[in-house]
Scaffold this active site. Structure first.
Site, PDB file in Angstrom:
ATOM      1  N   GLN A 126      -4.595  -1.259   9.538  1.00  0.00           N
ATOM      2  CA  GLN A 126      -4.584  -2.593   8.933  1.00  0.00           C
ATOM      3  C   GLN A 126      -5.244  -3.609   9.866  1.00  0.00           C
ATOM      4  OE1 GLN A 126      -3.718  -3.202   5.812  1.00  0.00           O
ATOM      5  NE2 GLN A 126      -4.046  -5.393   5.933  1.00  0.00           N
ATOM      6  N   ASP A 175     -10.840   3.442   4.023  1.00  0.00           N
ATOM      7  CA  ASP A 175     -11.234   2.034   3.956  1.00  0.00           C
ATOM      8  C   ASP A 175     -12.754   1.890   3.852  1.00  0.00           C
ATOM      9  OD1 ASP A 175      -9.440  -0.125   3.878  1.00  0.00           O
ATOM     10  OD2 ASP A 175      -8.804   0.201   5.946  1.00  0.00           O
ATOM     11  N   LYS A 233       0.842  -1.207   0.000  1.00  0.00           N
ATOM     12  CA  LYS A 233       0.000   0.000   0.000  1.00  0.00           C
ATOM     13  C   LYS A 233       0.874   1.253   0.000  1.00  0.00           C
ATOM     14  CE  LYS A 233      -3.900  -2.301   2.203  1.00  0.00           C
ATOM     15  NZ  LYS A 233      -4.734  -2.551   3.387  1.00  0.00           N
TER      16      LYS A 233
END
Ligand code: GUN
Length: 287
Positions: free
Chosen positions: A97, A120, A53
């Site tokens: 994460q 997200d 990422k």
């Protein structure tokens, strides 16, 4: 005769080229998109995802900040860091994460992220907006799947879509997006009776179960579009390779279109994270 491949890697590269232009346009107005990625613990798969990422951000000109904590980090430390990032004007997106270490309450952490920086799309506000058909940030994996379907001219209105898996990250938002696109959606999960019978009705079958080769050829209607969200690492004895939730070699003979693993949904997930981060920066630049 096999089905056609949906090339996620090629589509991801194409989209990322367009992102460079958007980042340059922002730069010309004095803005640079910034993404903060928080990783708690040493889960090897998470470490790879986070590295990918951050690397993808750099490649399109997004500023990225990687914040690592040991697995025993107190929840308060994470919450304090998120509060700091919420207030930081150089940061437009915040990603924590998952999975988090078990002593940390995932919901509390995700709800602490400002909805405006929740790239997200996991905050309850953003899930609510998606549910109402008016999304602000769409979770990256299902967002990437929708882009792949669109790029391959897969029509959804009135189609039977079956999603296997009901996770907050993939299955549930996937079902909402397909529903918003007017498909008739069935969500199957571990308690579903005769899952194979549901799967066989699907015009569009999305596998997001996390079990290697769970979807076999007998579960797929001839001509169906099959999307494999799974990224499973096979054991060393089984070769240690990455493998999806779909028995690719057999299912590709039945499907009309199918995503490979690797090179399918995976590269699109990261691409849509970049899209959401740029979008967040563009919204901020407008205000
Ligand atoms: N873990 C697996 N997939 C994801 C994702 O899309 N976002 C985050 N934050 N964690 C994940």
């Amino acid at each position: 005769m096999g089905g056609r491949l949906i090339d996620g890697k090629a589509l991801a590269e194409e989209l990322r080229e367009t992102f460079k232009t958007r980042v340059e346009a922002l730069a010309a107005r004095g803005h640079r998109p910034g993404l903060a990625v928080i990783l708690a613990g040493e889960d090897p798969a998470s470490q790879v995802y986070v590295r990918n990422k951050v690397g993808a951000c750099e490649a399109v000109g997004i500023f990225s900040l990687k914040i690592d904590y040991p697995a025993d980090v107190p929840q308060e430390t994470l919450l304090a860091k998120i509060a700091e990032l919420n207030a930081d004007p150089a940061i437009h997106g915040i990603l924590v994460q998952l999975p988090l270490p078990t002593h940390i309450n995932e919901e509390t952490v995700l709800e602490t992220i400002s909805p405006e920086k929740d790239v997200d799309g996991f905050h309850a506000v953003n899930i609510g907006a998606l549910t109402q058909g008016n999304p602000r940030f769409i979770p990256c994996t299902p967002y990437g799947v929708m882009k792949m379907l669109e790029a391959n001219q897969v029509s959804l209105a009135g189609k039977e879509a079956v999603v296997i898996g009901r996770s907050n990250i993939a299955g549930k938002p996937m079902a909402l997006l397909l529903l918003n696109a007017s498909a008739t959606v069935t969500v199957c999960h571990s308690k579903t009776r005769d899952l194979a019978a549901h799967a066989r009705r699907a015009d569009i079958l999305v596998a997001a179960v996390g079990k290697p080769r769970f979807v076999t050829a007998d579960m797929v209607k001839p001509g169906a579009v099959v999307i494999d969200v799974g990224i499973n690492r096979l054991s060393a004895e089984a070769g240690g390779k990455l493998c999806g939730d779909v028995d690719f070699e057999a299912v590709k003979e039945v499907a009309s279109l199918i995503t490979p693993v690797p090179g399918g949904v995976g590269p699109m997930t990261i691409t849509m994270l970049l899209a959401n981060t740029i979008e967040a920066a563009e919204r901020r630049a407008e205000t």
